[in-house]
Design an enzyme around this catalytic site. Structure first.
Site, PDB file in Angstrom:
ATOM      1  N   ASP A 177       0.818  -1.201   0.000  1.00  0.00           N
ATOM      2  CA  ASP A 177       0.000   0.000   0.000  1.00  0.00           C
ATOM      3  C   ASP A 177       0.862   1.265   0.000  1.00  0.00           C
ATOM      4  OD1 ASP A 177      -2.672   1.381   0.570  1.00  0.00           O
ATOM      5  OD2 ASP A 177      -1.479   2.033   2.286  1.00  0.00           O
ATOM      6  N   GLU A 234      12.330 -14.397  -4.145  1.00  0.00           N
ATOM      7  CA  GLU A 234      13.509 -15.236  -4.266  1.00  0.00           C
ATOM      8  C   GLU A 234      13.742 -16.098  -3.035  1.00  0.00           C
ATOM      9  OE1 GLU A 234      17.056 -13.384  -5.671  1.00  0.00           O
ATOM     10  OE2 GLU A 234      16.016 -12.239  -7.228  1.00  0.00           O
TER      11      GLU A 234
END
Length: 542
Positions: free
Chosen positions: A247, A279
């Protein structure tokens, strides 16, 4: 994990820019004010969290998938208190799965001080008590995964609640938390986009909060703040979350009174987070809200994905005007990053547009054209809860609250057995899930048909796009390997006879999902001649 950390040099550079943004304001240091009693560490779980990667879904589950944005408070109440909760949401997962939705974006669900929208977070590692227990949340997540639905959640990275114990410690100069937020001894006098003040009086000086006084902004020049967020993210990823929507990401760093949006330092911060989410963990997804430059935020060395704000407005303008002329929709469709972006018609924020029903004043033909555009483009389409049944605004609220009515399940509401915390949408009697599901020609079935078609047609889900015609008729192809789909949208309220340069000679095109009554063929020169009714939608495979 060093690859994720913003370098100390970058942190110092950000801090220097923040402290040097107003030479007339002298920053307060802990030495100049009394030291208070620290409470945050005893009230909150702020422990370090190590990676525990246990993916629930297949790799790339999110690519081209349709998501539904859900406000838990407004979705379904299970206990009659008038407030939506996780048990209620869990009870409706079959409805969501039957639509063909493969991802859910939850608006904030952590304990908050606003007791409404959730964007004033008090405790990042808790469940909003109105929504139930942690066990209720875990069961919801397990049941979503059992149906092949991924769950991402709003993460409030830019600011906390003013009632968050960390900010209270900062305000009291306690526990080493003073510079977790931004403080000045004198009011620098900045204002935000609305002209409202963005520096607010604290106990010792002024703190920065671009949205409002009870949403103080974090200081991203402090590495401890970055680490705090990393640990919170790991906490929820370890719990089985499939990713996050970040956000207000455009406001992370401020470099001056008119430089509080889209600052270059944001990219390094979010790239570090992308490495953590995408990752360190398998089969996860993240997307950013960047209203200043969503194309930049979608780059692989930034967020990797962002909402395509303003494309939605061009779609709505094109449909309302009956032509793509005067919009940037073609430019958007030719952007190489569109496939990694989030698509929408509207969401929970007024700046992104009112409810679709309101934007088209209830015109269902226009509604269907907009939905067909959304659900046949590259990227990840996000449908706002209730959009699929034509839900309108709540009856007695204003601003953003207009857009967040309880879900219209039945003509009577169906959201709760008690009194709903907020009035139902004004059009609930006619536009509700029960009525719409019973009518095979409804908006609901239009959405379901398009979502299922996208889900089961690889070229629509992940194919490249080429714009073939624009104006009153927008036509584009979606291509993946040897599979091609042609989408033709007559935005005009009159019949049209377009000539579309498909580029393949004497080729048979077969209609998909009844978007077209008969097969058609291109000419020997590769053109397709069509006769379209007003506001007609055609979709072909070839």
């Amino acid at each position: 994990m060093n690859k994720h950390l913003i370098s100390s040099a970058l942190s110092l550079a950000i801090l220097a820019s923040l402290n040097g943004c107003d030479s007339s304001s002298e920053a307060i240091t802990p030495k100049e004010i009394p030291v208070g009693e620290a409470k945050a560490e005893s009230l909150l779980d702020m422990s370090s969290v190590a990676v525990d990667d246990q993916p629930a879904l297949a790799a790339d589950w999110y690519k081209g998938a349709v998501f539904m944005e859900i406000f838990v408070r407004s979705y379904k109440d299970s206990d009659g208190d008038g407030i939506g909760d996780f048990k209620g949401l869990t009870s409706q997962l079959d409805y969501i799965a039957d639509l063909g939705v493969e991802g859910i974006w939850l608006m904030p669900f952590s304990e908050s001080s606003d007791k409404d929208h959730g964007y004033e977070v008090v405790d990042y590692r808790s469940i909003e008590s109105d929504y139930g227990t942690r066990e209720d949340f875990d069961e919801f997540l397990a049941q979503a995964h059992a149906r092949g639905i991924g769950v991402i959640a709003d993460y409030l990275i830019n600011h906390s609640s003013g009632d968050n114990p960390v900010f209270i410690d900062s305000d009291n100069n306690a526990g080493g938390k003073r510079d977790w937020y931004m403080w000045e001894s004198n009011n620098p006098g900045w204002t935000n986009w609305s002209g409202d003040p963005s520096w607010h009086q604290g106990t010792y000086g002024y703190y920065y909060g671009i949205f409002q006084s009870n949403m103080p902004d974090y200081n991203f020049g402090n590495q401890e703040v970055v680490d705090f967020h990393y640990n919170n993210l790991r906490y929820w990823l370890n719990a089985g979350m499939d990713g996050f929507r970040f956000d207000a990401m455009t406001h992370l760093v401020e470099n001056g009174p008119n430089r509080w949006s889209g600052q270059p330092e944001n990219a390094a911060i979010m790239y570090g987070i992308q490495q953590l989410v995408m990752e360190d963990y398998s089969n996860r997804f993240m997307i950013c809200e960047d209203s200043s430059d969503s194309l930049a935020a979608a780059q692989s060395d930034f967020c990797g994905s962002a909402f395509s704000f303003y494309l939605n407005m061009d779609i709505m303008r094109s449909v309302n005007a009956g032509s793509t002329s005067g919009t940037y929709i073609v430019d958007w469709l030719q952007q190489g990053r569109l496939s990694s972006m989030g698509l929408l018609l509207a969401n929970h924020d007024y700046f992104a547009g009112t409810r679709v029903f309101e934007q088209f004043a209830g015109n269902e033909a226009k509604y269907r054209l907009a939905a067909a555009t959304l659900l046949t483009l590259p990227g990840q389409p996000f449908v706002y809860y209730g959009e699929e049944v034509g839900m309108g605004h709540t009856a007695n609220s204003g601003g953003d609250y207009l857009l967040r009515a309880p879900m219209s399940w039945t003509a009577e509401g169906g959201f709760t057995t008690g009194t709903p915390y907020r009035a139902h949408a004004h059009n609930t009697a006619a536009y509700n899930a029960a009525n719409q599901m019973a009518d095979s020609n409804s908006i609901y079935h239009h959405y379901k048909t398009l979502i299922q078609l996208r889900k089961n047609t690889p070229a629509l889900r992940e194919g490249d796009i080429e714009v073939l015609l624009d104006g009153e008729v927008l036509a584009y192809s979606r291509s993946l390997a040897d599979s091609n789909v042609l989408v033709v949208l007559n935005y005009s309220d009159s019949a049209q006879t377009p000539v579309i340069p498909v580029g393949q000679a004497s080729t048979l095109l077969s209609p998909l999902a009844n978007f077209g009554s008969n097969a058609v063929s291109t000419t020997s020169s590769g053109q397709l001649n069509l006769s379209l009714a007003a506001q007609e939608i055609r979709i072909y495979q070839y």
